[in-house]
Design a protein around this motif. Structure first.
Motif: not given
Length: 352
Positions: A309-312, A211-213, A301-305, A330-332
């Motif tokens: 959803a998976v994270c939620i 995450v930091c990287i 955008i499709v990938i991160f969207f 991911s949201i950022l």
């Protein structure tokens, strides 16, 4: 080592920093800011020479990183960069610490003995030491950035002695306070039983490191480009500002991009204004870049969207700090990509 030899080494190091910094910063910050930074660096290297501080120590054995630090201080929101650098440095220690934790867990399981120490204590120690190193280095750079010595020999010796004492006292003070804070935090964690509430394993350390990287990487990519002008276009579109403001922001971004492409050829925007053919080539190049960026932004955008959803869904069943950090990242990324897509789509219309 003689004084002349030491000064030559310092001069070479200063010249290296000046050349690298100028090359990296010339299309990102104004010339006045570059000159001001280099003037400060010249004073800093001269002071370091008088105090017998090796140039390698001054640049922290990493000239590229040192130049990037100088550049980020001249760009907007330098505090964000400092915070990200701080957490990234901490995360770099988490991986070996996580490996040590796993080894201790393995030994404890094999021998049937209890775990030798709460992992939280090591984390507190890492954070404290990194904070102490950061604070002392910032103080040293600030002290060296101001003229310390006069031309008089006697006054120069007194100034050198005073500066050395100031550095020694500050180092002692910073590390003493850090040791007290570390011990106090560990004691507080014992009293409040934080070690029973915080679980630290290699997987958590690895996720925190990633995450930091990633955050640092995104930050570097944005700050190494004309991100402010680029995203300003998208922001103005979203908040529905006037057409004049939008046109001004778009023109500013285009000029910065053209200047960046002209700089390697030692040309300026004035040369571009007098050469219609050159302007056409640059506009076509930028148009192609915007098309490519828009396509990649859309896919991302499709990938991160999907990842959002998976994270939620994971957070509903297994809400851990690691998953929460990853979800925020991911949201950022999704928001940044959406804004980039809007900006690229609008700029594309002005490069036809």
């Amino acid at each position: 080592m003689s004084e002349n030899t030491r000064y030559q080494i310092q001069s070479v190091s200063y010249n290296t920093v000046a050349e690298a910094f100028s090359e990296e910063a010339k299309t990102l910050i104004p010339d006045s800011a570059i000159r001001k930074t280099l003037d400060t660096e010249k004073i800093r290297f001269e002071n370091a020479s008088q105090l017998q501080i090796p140039p390698e120590k001054l640049v922290n054995h990493n000239t590229a990183r040192y130049c990037k630090d100088l550049l980020r201080k001249q760009q907007p929101l330098p505090l964000i960069y400092l915070i990200l650098s701080f957490f990234t440095e901490i995360s770099g220690w988490l991986i070996p610490y996580g490996i040590i934790i796993e080894i201790c867990h393995y030994i404890s399981k094999k021998t049937g003995s209890p775990f030798p120490f709460p992992p939280l204590y090591g984390l507190i120690l890492i954070v404290g030491l990194v904070a102490a190193n950061t604070l002392y280095r910032q103080y040293m750079l600030k002290l060296l950035s101001k003229p310390l010595f006069s031309q008089e020999t006697s006054e120069r010796r007194q100034s050198v002695t005073a500066a050395k004492k100031a550095l020694t006292h500050s180092r002692l003070l910073v590390y003493s306070v850090s040791a007290i804070v570390i011990l106090s935090t560990i004691l507080l964690s014992i009293l409040l039983e934080w070690n029973k509430k915080v679980s630290l394993r290699l997987s958590t350390c690895f996720i925190a490191y990633v995450v930091c990287i990633l955050l640092s990487g995104i930050h570097n990519i944005l700050y190494s480009s004309h991100f402010l002008s680029f995203f300003t276009v998208g922001i103005l579109l979203l908040i529905r500002r006037s057409e004049a403001e939008l046109q001004t922001a778009t023109r500013q971004y285009l000029d910065l991009c053209y200047l960046q492409m002209l700089t390697p050829a030692h040309k300026t925007l004035n040369d571009l204004a007098d050469n219609t053919e050159l302007e056409k080539k640059l506009r076509e190049s930028l148009h192609s870049r915007m098309i490519t960026q828009r396509i990649y932004d859309l896919f991302a955008i499709v990938i991160f969207f999907t990842l959002d959803a998976v994270c939620i869904s994971q957070l509903r069943s297994n809400a851990t700090p690691a998953y929460l950090c990853f979800f925020i990242l991911s949201i950022l990324c999704t928001c940044i990509l959406f804004l980039a897509f809007i900006s690229a789509n609008h700029i594309l219309k002005h490069t036809k």
